[in-house]
Design an enzyme around this catalytic site. Structure first.
Site, PDB file in Angstrom:
ATOM      1  N   ARG A  77       0.829  -1.214   0.000  1.00 21.34           N
ATOM      2  CA  ARG A  77       0.000   0.000   0.000  1.00 21.34           C
ATOM      3  C   ARG A  77       0.866   1.269   0.000  1.00 21.34           C
ATOM      4  O   ARG A  77       0.971   1.966  -1.005  1.00 21.34           O
ATOM      5  CB  ARG A  77      -0.959  -0.026   1.208  1.00 21.34           C
ATOM      6  CG  ARG A  77      -2.069   1.005   1.168  1.00 21.34           C
ATOM      7  CD  ARG A  77      -1.671   2.408   1.584  1.00 21.34           C
ATOM      8  NE  ARG A  77      -1.106   2.491   2.921  1.00 21.34           N
ATOM      9  CZ  ARG A  77      -0.533   3.581   3.391  1.00 21.34           C
ATOM     10  NH1 ARG A  77      -0.442   4.673   2.640  1.00 21.34           N
ATOM     11  NH2 ARG A  77      -0.004   3.598   4.611  1.00 21.34           N
ATOM     12  N   ASP A  78       1.516   1.546   1.098  1.00 18.22           N
ATOM     13  CA  ASP A  78       2.306   2.786   1.204  1.00 18.22           C
ATOM     14  C   ASP A  78       3.441   2.760   0.183  1.00 18.22           C
ATOM     15  O   ASP A  78       3.800   3.783  -0.402  1.00 18.22           O
ATOM     16  CB  ASP A  78       2.881   2.907   2.624  1.00 18.22           C
ATOM     17  CG  ASP A  78       3.188   4.345   3.015  1.00 18.22           C
ATOM     18  OD1 ASP A  78       3.254   5.194   2.123  1.00 18.22           O
ATOM     19  OD2 ASP A  78       3.382   4.609   4.216  1.00 18.22           O
TER      20      ASP A  78
ATOM     21  N   HIS B 267       5.515   4.674  12.600  1.00 20.63           N
ATOM     22  CA  HIS B 267       5.495   4.565  11.122  1.00 20.63           C
ATOM     23  C   HIS B 267       6.511   5.584  10.601  1.00 20.63           C
ATOM     24  O   HIS B 267       6.220   6.776  10.536  1.00 20.63           O
ATOM     25  CB  HIS B 267       4.067   4.875  10.661  1.00 20.63           C
ATOM     26  CG  HIS B 267       3.833   4.896   9.196  1.00 20.63           C
ATOM     27  ND1 HIS B 267       3.069   3.939   8.539  1.00 20.63           N
ATOM     28  CD2 HIS B 267       4.207   5.770   8.226  1.00 20.63           C
ATOM     29  CE1 HIS B 267       2.996   4.229   7.252  1.00 20.63           C
ATOM     30  NE2 HIS B 267       3.671   5.342   7.026  1.00 20.63           N
TER      31      HIS B 267
ATOM     32  N   HIS C 146       9.077   7.034   7.794  1.00 22.73           N
ATOM     33  CA  HIS C 146       9.660   7.115   6.453  1.00 22.73           C
ATOM     34  C   HIS C 146      11.138   7.466   6.634  1.00 22.73           C
ATOM     35  O   HIS C 146      11.530   8.089   7.623  1.00 22.73           O
ATOM     36  CB  HIS C 146       8.909   8.148   5.602  1.00 22.73           C
ATOM     37  CG  HIS C 146       7.579   7.627   5.142  1.00 22.73           C
ATOM     38  ND1 HIS C 146       7.390   7.079   3.894  1.00 22.73           N
ATOM     39  CD2 HIS C 146       6.382   7.536   5.774  1.00 22.73           C
ATOM     40  CE1 HIS C 146       6.136   6.677   3.779  1.00 22.73           C
ATOM     41  NE2 HIS C 146       5.492   6.943   4.903  1.00 22.73           N
TER      42      HIS C 146
ATOM     43  N   CYS D  42       4.826   9.136  -0.150  1.00 27.89           N
ATOM     44  CA  CYS D  42       3.427   9.559  -0.124  1.00 27.89           C
ATOM     45  C   CYS D  42       3.217  10.535  -1.263  1.00 27.89           C
ATOM     46  O   CYS D  42       3.984  11.487  -1.416  1.00 27.89           O
ATOM     47  CB  CYS D  42       3.076  10.206   1.215  1.00 27.89           C
ATOM     48  SG  CYS D  42       1.412  10.894   1.227  1.00 27.89           S
TER      49      CYS D  42
ATOM     50  N   ASN E 227       9.095   3.871   3.493  1.00 29.49           N
ATOM     51  CA  ASN E 227       9.177   3.556   4.919  1.00 29.49           C
ATOM     52  C   ASN E 227      10.496   2.854   5.204  1.00 29.49           C
ATOM     53  O   ASN E 227      11.147   2.361   4.296  1.00 29.49           O
ATOM     54  CB  ASN E 227       8.059   2.566   5.298  1.00 29.49           C
ATOM     55  CG  ASN E 227       6.704   3.177   5.186  1.00 29.49           C
ATOM     56  OD1 ASN E 227       6.133   3.207   4.108  1.00 29.49           O
ATOM     57  ND2 ASN E 227       6.199   3.687   6.281  1.00 29.49           N
TER      58      ASN E 227
HETATM   59  P1  HMG Z   1     -13.006  14.564  -2.573  1.00 28.68           P
HETATM   60  O1  HMG Z   1     -12.714  14.928  -3.994  1.00 28.68           O
HETATM   61  O2  HMG Z   1     -13.146  15.654  -1.570  1.00 28.68           O
HETATM   62  O3  HMG Z   1     -14.248  13.551  -2.467  1.00 28.68           O
HETATM   63  O4  HMG Z   1     -11.854  13.569  -2.090  1.00 28.68           O
HETATM   64  P2  HMG Z   1     -15.747  13.676  -2.854  1.00 28.68           P
HETATM   65  O5  HMG Z   1     -16.506  12.980  -1.791  1.00 28.68           O
HETATM   66  O6  HMG Z   1     -16.090  15.106  -3.196  1.00 28.68           O
HETATM   67  O7  HMG Z   1     -15.813  12.799  -4.192  1.00 28.68           O
HETATM   68  C1  HMG Z   1     -15.143  13.179  -5.389  1.00 28.68           C
HETATM   69  C2  HMG Z   1     -15.120  11.987  -6.343  1.00 28.68           C
HETATM   70  O8  HMG Z   1     -14.363  10.918  -5.782  1.00 28.68           O
HETATM   71  C3  HMG Z   1     -16.501  11.410  -6.643  1.00 28.68           C
HETATM   72  O9  HMG Z   1     -16.454  10.857  -7.953  1.00 28.68           O
HETATM   73  C4  HMG Z   1     -16.608  10.284  -5.657  1.00 28.68           C
HETATM   74  O10 HMG Z   1     -17.468   9.267  -6.061  1.00 28.68           O
HETATM   75  C5  HMG Z   1     -15.184   9.753  -5.635  1.00 28.68           C
HETATM   76  P3  HMG Z   1     -16.993  11.680  -9.225  1.00 28.68           P
HETATM   77  O11 HMG Z   1     -18.445  11.936  -8.901  1.00 28.68           O
HETATM   78  O12 HMG Z   1     -16.163  12.939  -9.303  1.00 28.68           O
HETATM   79  O13 HMG Z   1     -16.751  10.727 -10.344  1.00 28.68           O
HETATM   80  N1  HMG Z   1     -14.849   9.085  -4.392  1.00 28.68           N
HETATM   81  C6  HMG Z   1     -14.301   7.847  -4.298  1.00 28.68           C
HETATM   82  N2  HMG Z   1     -13.961   6.958  -5.244  1.00 28.68           N
HETATM   83  C7  HMG Z   1     -13.437   5.787  -4.827  1.00 28.68           C
HETATM   84  N3  HMG Z   1     -13.243   5.484  -3.523  1.00 28.68           N
HETATM   85  C8  HMG Z   1     -13.575   6.355  -2.557  1.00 28.68           C
HETATM   86  C9  HMG Z   1     -14.131   7.603  -2.938  1.00 28.68           C
HETATM   87  N4  HMG Z   1     -14.559   8.669  -2.246  1.00 28.68           N
HETATM   88  C10 HMG Z   1     -15.002   9.571  -3.130  1.00 28.68           C
HETATM   89  N5  HMG Z   1     -13.363   6.048  -1.279  1.00 28.68           N
HETATM   90  C11 HMG Z   1     -11.102  11.713  -0.769  1.00 28.68           C
HETATM   91  C12 HMG Z   1     -11.828  13.043  -0.782  1.00 28.68           C
HETATM   92  C13 HMG Z   1     -10.859  11.342   0.671  1.00 28.68           C
HETATM   93  C14 HMG Z   1     -11.958  10.655  -1.443  1.00 28.68           C
HETATM   94  C15 HMG Z   1      -9.767  11.867  -1.563  1.00 28.68           C
HETATM   95  O14 HMG Z   1      -9.097  12.980  -1.077  1.00 28.68           O
HETATM   96  C16 HMG Z   1      -8.883  10.663  -1.453  1.00 28.68           C
HETATM   97  O15 HMG Z   1      -9.209   9.600  -1.960  1.00 28.68           O
HETATM   98  N6  HMG Z   1      -7.729  10.816  -0.794  1.00 28.68           N
HETATM   99  C17 HMG Z   1      -6.826   9.704  -0.562  1.00 28.68           C
HETATM  100  C18 HMG Z   1      -5.424  10.190  -0.449  1.00 28.68           C
HETATM  101  C19 HMG Z   1      -4.511   9.018  -0.154  1.00 28.68           C
HETATM  102  O16 HMG Z   1      -4.845   7.861  -0.346  1.00 28.68           O
HETATM  103  N7  HMG Z   1      -3.281   9.355   0.313  1.00 28.68           N
HETATM  104  C20 HMG Z   1      -2.286   8.370   0.607  1.00 28.68           C
HETATM  105  C21 HMG Z   1      -2.603   7.566   1.822  1.00 28.68           C
HETATM  106  S1  HMG Z   1      -2.231   8.418   3.337  1.00 28.68           S
HETATM  107  C22 HMG Z   1      -0.541   8.129   3.596  1.00 28.68           C
HETATM  108  O17 HMG Z   1       0.128   7.636   2.730  1.00 28.68           O
HETATM  109  C23 HMG Z   1       0.046   8.442   4.943  1.00 28.68           C
HETATM  110  C24 HMG Z   1       0.257   7.191   5.801  1.00 28.68           C
HETATM  111  O18 HMG Z   1       1.112   6.278   5.159  1.00 28.68           O
HETATM  112  C25 HMG Z   1       0.864   7.593   7.153  1.00 28.68           C
HETATM  113  C26 HMG Z   1       2.091   8.503   7.010  1.00 28.68           C
HETATM  114  O19 HMG Z   1       3.052   8.157   6.309  1.00 28.68           O
HETATM  115  O20 HMG Z   1       2.045   9.555   7.634  1.00 28.68           O
HETATM  116  C27 HMG Z   1      -1.061   6.465   6.084  1.00 28.68           C
HETATM  117 MG    MG Z   2       3.276   6.434   5.121  1.00 25.20          MG
END
Ligand code: HMG
Ligand code: MG
Length: 299
Positions: free
Chosen positions: A15-16, A207, A209, A240, A249
């Site tokens: 995933r990450d 966690h 990086h 990320c 990581n």
């Molecule tokens: P948004 O644009 O504000 O969402 O995004 P929305 O509710 O307005 O929806 C917009 C569109 O996205 C719509 O589709 C929804 O259906 C669709 P459209 O009508 O435009 O065709 N949608 C989805 N589609 C699939 N799955 C869903 C979903 N939700 C809405 N779940 C949202 C808000 C949260 C969805 C967006 O910002 C997002 O997906 N962000 C994810 C970012 C991400 O994954 N980042 C990496 C992971 S975090 C990380 O790596 C850190 C970590 O490792 C810890 C660390 O290192 O610190 C965990």
């Molecule tokens: Mg991370």
């Protein structure tokens, strides 16, 4: 504080690690990676994310990956879910454990999940409710615990209330993420000292990086603070997409090697883990980010 007898590794490579890859990676290669990891003895694997494919295109095939893996008894296969839509999709894919993710910095929260910290916590409430109904365990993340790519310094006092909110809403464990890898061992000790006043140490994970090469030192500093769960990524994969320049990581192989040296049990077969890391590195066309794997395979 004495060192723990056992440490649990949460493997976040699929995933990450892979979420940050721009090149297409086939479902078959992702499935193979997850299966290699479970065969190496990883008991917890974060397989993918049910997030918007517009935000993180690489995770779009997570349902197919879940359908393809060979689920071994006793292994937890988890996925990220940022909202109820993601939770429902995860449930439909047969996922038994999800993770929600918040941040300690407002700017990162906006860039990563398009809402404020308090909005994100509200968004998680219905996930928690649905999870209780379906008997799904939920893990929590707090990002940017030792620094933010947009705001710079982040104080431990900003992290503690977010970690506490996640624990209070029902996350059984909260993983503190040094997303940009700037934290040092001293920062890490202080972070856990402050956060542990709000969330029991047994419910906290680290966690790290490795952007600044501090991750392994931070793992050791966390051990000294009584932390015994660490997220790591085979071959040090990843970064990320919303933290430019951040590397992967801490490499799982390197953490296992550290633990072996400390006489701490992880239940992981280092040789098989190294092989899993070399295989995915070959798929990605790069050398492994694990120093242990590089040393063991040097000719
Ligand atoms: P948004 O644009 O504000 O969402 O995004 P929305 O509710 O307005 O929806 C917009 C569109 O996205 C719509 O589709 C929804 O259906 C669709 P459209 O009508 O435009 O065709 N949608 C989805 N589609 C699939 N799955 C869903 C979903 N939700 C809405 N779940 C949202 C808000 C949260 C969805 C967006 O910002 C997002 O997906 N962000 C994810 C970012 C991400 O994954 N980042 C990496 C992971 S975090 C990380 O790596 C850190 C970590 O490792 C810890 C660390 O290192 O610190 C965990
Ligand atoms: Mg991370």
């Amino acid at each position: 504080m004495s060192l723990p007898e056992k440490v649990r590794l949460v493997e976040v490579g699929p995933r990450d690690g892979l979420q940050n890859e721009a090149q297409p990676i086939s479902v078959a290669d992702k499935v193979r990676l997850v299966d290699d990891l479970s065969e190496a003895g990883l008991a917890y694997i974060e397989v993918g994310s049910f997030v918007s494919p517009k935000w993180v295109p690489q995770m779009a095939g997570s349902s197919e990956v879940f359908a393809g893996i060979r689920q071994r008894e006793g292994v937890t296969y988890a996925a990220l879910a940022p909202n109820l839509r993601g939770f429902d999709d995860a449930l439909a894919a047969g996922v038994k454990e999800v993770a929600v993710f918040a941040a300690a910095s407002e700017s990162f929260s906006q860039r990563n999940i398009n809402c404020s910290i308090s909005e994100s916590l509200k968004r998680f409430e219905p996930i928690m409710e649905a999870a209780r109904k379906h008997d799904i365990r939920v893990r929590g993340y707090v990002s940017c615990v030792l620094g933010c790519p947009y705001e710079g310094t982040v104080r431990a006092e900003q992290v503690a209330p977010v970690a506490r909110a996640l624990q209070q809403m029902g996350c059984y464990e909260v993983s503190l993420g040094d997303t940009i890898g700037t934290g040092t061992a001293g920062d890490t000790r202080r972070l856990f000292e402050i956060v542990a006043a709000q969330v029991p140490r047994a419910q906290l994970a680290g966690h790290f990086h490795d952007t600044y090469g501090q991750a392994l030192a931070n793992v050791y500093a966390s051990l000294l603070e009584g932390i015994s769960v660490f997220d790591s990524s085979v071959a040090g994969l990843g970064g990320c997409p919303y933290a430019k320049g951040a590397t992967g990581n801490v490499a799982s192989e390197d953490v296992v090697y550290l633990m072996q040296g400390l006489g701490i049990d992880t239940g992981i077969d280092l040789d098989r883990l190294i092989a899993a890391g070399l295989r995915i590195s070959e798929v990605l066309g790069r050398t492994t980010g694990s120093r242990v794997a590089r040393a063991r395979t040097a000719h």
